[in-house]
Design an enzyme around this catalytic site. Structure first.
Site, PDB file in Angstrom:
ATOM      1  N   ARG A 240       0.833  -1.223   0.000  1.00 43.00           N
ATOM      2  CA  ARG A 240       0.000   0.000   0.000  1.00 43.00           C
ATOM      3  C   ARG A 240       0.861   1.265   0.000  1.00 43.00           C
ATOM      4  O   ARG A 240       0.552   2.248   0.658  1.00 43.00           O
ATOM      5  CB  ARG A 240      -0.943   0.035   1.214  1.00 43.00           C
ATOM      6  CG  ARG A 240      -1.922  -1.069   1.289  1.00 43.00           C
ATOM      7  CD  ARG A 240      -2.922  -1.091   0.134  1.00 43.00           C
ATOM      8  NE  ARG A 240      -3.754  -2.251   0.268  1.00 43.00           N
ATOM      9  CZ  ARG A 240      -3.403  -3.458  -0.199  1.00 43.00           C
ATOM     10  NH1 ARG A 240      -2.292  -3.628  -0.885  1.00 43.00           N
ATOM     11  NH2 ARG A 240      -4.183  -4.480  -0.010  1.00 43.00           N
TER      12      ARG A 240
ATOM     13  N   SER B 281     -10.782   0.083   3.827  1.00 54.03           N
ATOM     14  CA  SER B 281      -9.961  -0.016   5.042  1.00 54.03           C
ATOM     15  C   SER B 281      -9.356   1.343   5.373  1.00 54.03           C
ATOM     16  O   SER B 281      -8.707   1.950   4.521  1.00 54.03           O
ATOM     17  CB  SER B 281      -8.805  -0.997   4.827  1.00 54.03           C
ATOM     18  OG  SER B 281      -9.324  -2.250   4.489  1.00 54.03           O
TER      19      SER B 281
ATOM     20  N   GLU C 269      -4.421   4.260   5.858  1.00 55.93           N
ATOM     21  CA  GLU C 269      -4.302   3.939   4.432  1.00 55.93           C
ATOM     22  C   GLU C 269      -4.916   5.093   3.625  1.00 55.93           C
ATOM     23  O   GLU C 269      -4.462   5.437   2.537  1.00 55.93           O
ATOM     24  CB  GLU C 269      -5.065   2.627   4.167  1.00 55.93           C
ATOM     25  CG  GLU C 269      -4.896   2.110   2.772  1.00 55.93           C
ATOM     26  CD  GLU C 269      -5.541   0.727   2.568  1.00 55.93           C
ATOM     27  OE1 GLU C 269      -5.317  -0.192   3.369  1.00 55.93           O
ATOM     28  OE2 GLU C 269      -6.269   0.593   1.573  1.00 55.93           O
TER      29      GLU C 269
HETATM   30  C1  LIG Z   1     -15.465   0.196  -0.388  1.00 55.39           C
HETATM   31  C2  LIG Z   1     -13.991   0.376  -0.668  1.00 55.39           C
HETATM   32  C3  LIG Z   1     -13.168  -0.739  -0.783  1.00 55.39           C
HETATM   33  C4  LIG Z   1     -11.807  -0.593  -1.063  1.00 55.39           C
HETATM   34  N1  LIG Z   1     -11.041  -1.723  -1.171  1.00 55.39           N
HETATM   35  C5  LIG Z   1      -9.729  -1.616  -1.470  1.00 55.39           C
HETATM   36  C6  LIG Z   1      -8.924  -2.793  -1.639  1.00 55.39           C
HETATM   37  O1  LIG Z   1      -9.393  -3.922  -1.540  1.00 55.39           O
HETATM   38  N2  LIG Z   1      -7.611  -2.629  -1.939  1.00 55.39           N
HETATM   39  C7  LIG Z   1      -7.052  -1.386  -2.070  1.00 55.39           C
HETATM   40  O2  LIG Z   1      -5.836  -1.320  -2.358  1.00 55.39           O
HETATM   41  N3  LIG Z   1      -7.781  -0.271  -1.930  1.00 55.39           N
HETATM   42  C8  LIG Z   1      -9.099  -0.347  -1.637  1.00 55.39           C
HETATM   43  N4  LIG Z   1      -9.855   0.788  -1.477  1.00 55.39           N
HETATM   44  C9  LIG Z   1      -9.222   2.111  -1.621  1.00 55.39           C
HETATM   45  C10 LIG Z   1      -9.359   2.742  -3.020  1.00 55.39           C
HETATM   46  O3  LIG Z   1     -10.320   2.069  -3.774  1.00 55.39           O
HETATM   47  C11 LIG Z   1      -8.045   2.747  -3.793  1.00 55.39           C
HETATM   48  O4  LIG Z   1      -7.039   3.378  -3.044  1.00 55.39           O
HETATM   49  C12 LIG Z   1      -8.166   3.428  -5.154  1.00 55.39           C
HETATM   50  O5  LIG Z   1      -6.980   3.245  -5.896  1.00 55.39           O
HETATM   51  C13 LIG Z   1      -8.478   4.903  -5.016  1.00 55.39           C
HETATM   52  O6  LIG Z   1      -8.787   5.417  -6.304  1.00 55.39           O
HETATM   53  P1  LIG Z   1      -9.388   6.860  -6.463  1.00 55.39           P
HETATM   54  O7  LIG Z   1      -9.365   7.216  -7.917  1.00 55.39           O
HETATM   55  O8  LIG Z   1     -10.702   6.956  -5.796  1.00 55.39           O
HETATM   56  O9  LIG Z   1      -8.287   7.714  -5.677  1.00 55.39           O
HETATM   57  P2  LIG Z   1      -8.421   9.084  -4.887  1.00 55.39           P
HETATM   58  O10 LIG Z   1      -9.031   8.853  -3.552  1.00 55.39           O
HETATM   59  O11 LIG Z   1      -9.042  10.118  -5.748  1.00 55.39           O
HETATM   60  O12 LIG Z   1      -6.892   9.432  -4.701  1.00 55.39           O
HETATM   61  C14 LIG Z   1      -6.101   8.625  -3.852  1.00 55.39           C
HETATM   62  C15 LIG Z   1      -4.676   9.194  -3.847  1.00 55.39           C
HETATM   63  O13 LIG Z   1      -4.126   9.066  -5.147  1.00 55.39           O
HETATM   64  C16 LIG Z   1      -3.755  10.339  -5.671  1.00 55.39           C
HETATM   65  N5  LIG Z   1      -4.115  10.312  -7.108  1.00 55.39           N
HETATM   66  C17 LIG Z   1      -5.312   9.962  -7.643  1.00 55.39           C
HETATM   67  N6  LIG Z   1      -5.241   9.978  -8.993  1.00 55.39           N
HETATM   68  C18 LIG Z   1      -3.967  10.358  -9.301  1.00 55.39           C
HETATM   69  C19 LIG Z   1      -3.271  10.585 -10.524  1.00 55.39           C
HETATM   70  N7  LIG Z   1      -3.857  10.424 -11.727  1.00 55.39           N
HETATM   71  N8  LIG Z   1      -1.973  10.996 -10.455  1.00 55.39           N
HETATM   72  C20 LIG Z   1      -1.356  11.180  -9.275  1.00 55.39           C
HETATM   73  N9  LIG Z   1      -1.960  10.983  -8.081  1.00 55.39           N
HETATM   74  C21 LIG Z   1      -3.247  10.574  -8.105  1.00 55.39           C
HETATM   75  C22 LIG Z   1      -4.550  11.360  -4.875  1.00 55.39           C
HETATM   76  O14 LIG Z   1      -3.872  12.598  -4.811  1.00 55.39           O
HETATM   77  C23 LIG Z   1      -4.615  10.679  -3.511  1.00 55.39           C
HETATM   78  O15 LIG Z   1      -3.419  10.895  -2.815  1.00 55.39           O
HETATM   79  C24 LIG Z   1     -11.233   0.689  -1.214  1.00 55.39           C
HETATM   80  C25 LIG Z   1     -12.065   1.822  -1.111  1.00 55.39           C
HETATM   81  C26 LIG Z   1     -13.425   1.678  -0.858  1.00 55.39           C
HETATM   82  C27 LIG Z   1     -14.302   2.896  -0.790  1.00 55.39           C
END
Ligand SMILES: Cc1cc2nc3c(=O)[nH]c(=O)nc-3n(C[C@H](O)[C@H](O)[C@H](O)COP(=O)(O)OP(=O)(O)OC[C@H]3O[C@@H](n4cnc5c(N)ncnc54)[C@H](O)[C@@H]3O)c2cc1C
Length: 335
Positions: free
Chosen positions: A163, A234, A331
């Protein structure tokens, strides 16, 4: 569509906790070429910049006084070369997993239904059910907010870990991921060792499709849907501790589970188990609560503010520190 920077944008639809904070400036980036203009705009007003995907790993505890770059560029391309695929940062991750399966590109079925964008996937090296993104990662393309240049970064450059990646460190925060290239397999590669997954597949043939279906079924039955109740999956990482610490903890808690890591001296233990011992499931503080079935998942139960969530998380980690001498790390990215 002409590029536009909006002002005073409500972030409620842009974070999976559903907390309502406001961004002073907000740019919907559908074309990466617009990033140069956005960068100049931020520099001219001396604004801090935050890159955002679908906000499913982000918690806002204040209004954001700078410029948000909402990554919404699209495109998926199967590349010449067996099993190579490039996807734009704004693509939805789960849709990419389905696209791969439909095109007989295998390996990432275990990562089905993880919310968010392709561009965010490398930031915390997403993982689930025994598979992590870095196993399939080839390279990514970034726009450097410091220099305005576009460059490529290899797997080694990204410094992936559990992570974690370089993007979670200071320098990485200046980089906007534009696209990600993966190497998938043309033959099924099944990872079904994870207990819950193995159980779900009993009595049926393990294929990429059945693994994908099982992962989707388990996740849908177990994890709260952010569309129904705000959450970010998480909230804490599973702590990694030394073997000697594990031995001393097991004198008091013989049941404490632990998994091996690549480093023989270190083990990973489930944060949920530690929180369970402290009775956190279902507890509430302000509008924020711990999910009834998952001590690791904090939810927006009753119009929570980001601060409600953080205060609850602080109480939880203090109780773990006091009882087990382990500092939990979040996380979720707190802004
Ligand atoms: C119900 C639920 C279940 C989940 N299960 C898991 C799981 O099983 N495993 C897991 O690993 N994660 C899990 N997550 C967390 C999440 O899904 C991941 O971290 C996912 O990659 C976040 O994507 P996002 O586009 O929403 O990121 P955001 O929340 O928009 O951004 C997350 C981070 O990435 C950065 N970021 C986003 N896009 C870019 C880009 N293009 N360039 C540079 N930086 C960027 C942002 O600045 C921020 O720091 C879960 C979340 C939820 C709500």
């Amino acid at each position: 569509m002409a590029f536009e920077i909006q002002e005073q944008v409500d972030l409620t639809p842009y974070n999976s906790f559903g907390v309502s904070q406001v961004a002073a400036y907000f740019a919907d980036i559908q074309d990466p070429a617009d990033l140069s203009q956005a960068r100049e705009f931020a520099a001219s007003k001396r604004l801090s910049v935050l890159v955002l995907g679908q906000g499913s790993n982000t918690l806002f505890i204040n209004d954001f006084p700078g410029l948000i770059l909402y990554m919404n560029n699209r495109g998926r391309q199967i590349l010449p070369g067996a099993g190579m695929l490039r996807a734009a940062a704004g693509e939805n991750w789960h849709e990419l997993v389905m696209f791969c399966l439909q095109n007989s590109l295998y390996g990432i079925e275990n990562l089905a239904l993880i919310p968010g964008t392709v561009g965010a996937a490398p930031i915390q090296n997403i993982g689930a059910y025994g598979v992590e993104l870095d196993q399939f990662f080839v390279e990514l393309e970034v726009f450097d907010l410091k220099t305005g240049e576009i460059r490529h970064m290899s797997k080694a450059d990204c410094q992936f870990a559990y992570r974690d990646s370089i993007f979670k460190q200071d320098l990485g925060q200046k980089l906007v991921v534009l696209s990600v290239t993966l190497q998938l397999s043309l033959e099924p590669v099944l990872e079904i060792g994870y207990t819950g997954l193995k159980d779900a597949l009993v009595g049926q043939e393990a294929t990429p499709q059945s693994v994908f279906d099982a992962v989707c079924a388990i996740r849908s039955s177990k994890l709260p849907d952010p569309k129904q109740i705000g959450n970010a999956g998480s909230f804490f990482k599973n702590p990694v501790i030394s073997r000697s610490k594990l031995v001393s903890l097991r004198e008091l808690y013989p049941e404490l589970p632990a998994w091996d890591t690549e480093d023989a001296e270190l083990v990973k233990i489930p944060a949920a188990w530690l929180l369970d011992q402290k009775g956190w499931k279902g507890r509430q503080r302000g509008g924020a609560a711990v999910h009834e079935d998952h001590a690791l998942v904090l939810v927006n139960r009753d119009n929570a503010s980001g601060e409600d969530v953080v205060l609850l998380a602080q109480d939880m980690s203090s109780s773990v520190l006091q009882s087990f001498g382990i500092a939990l790390q979040t996380e979720v990215r707190i802004i």
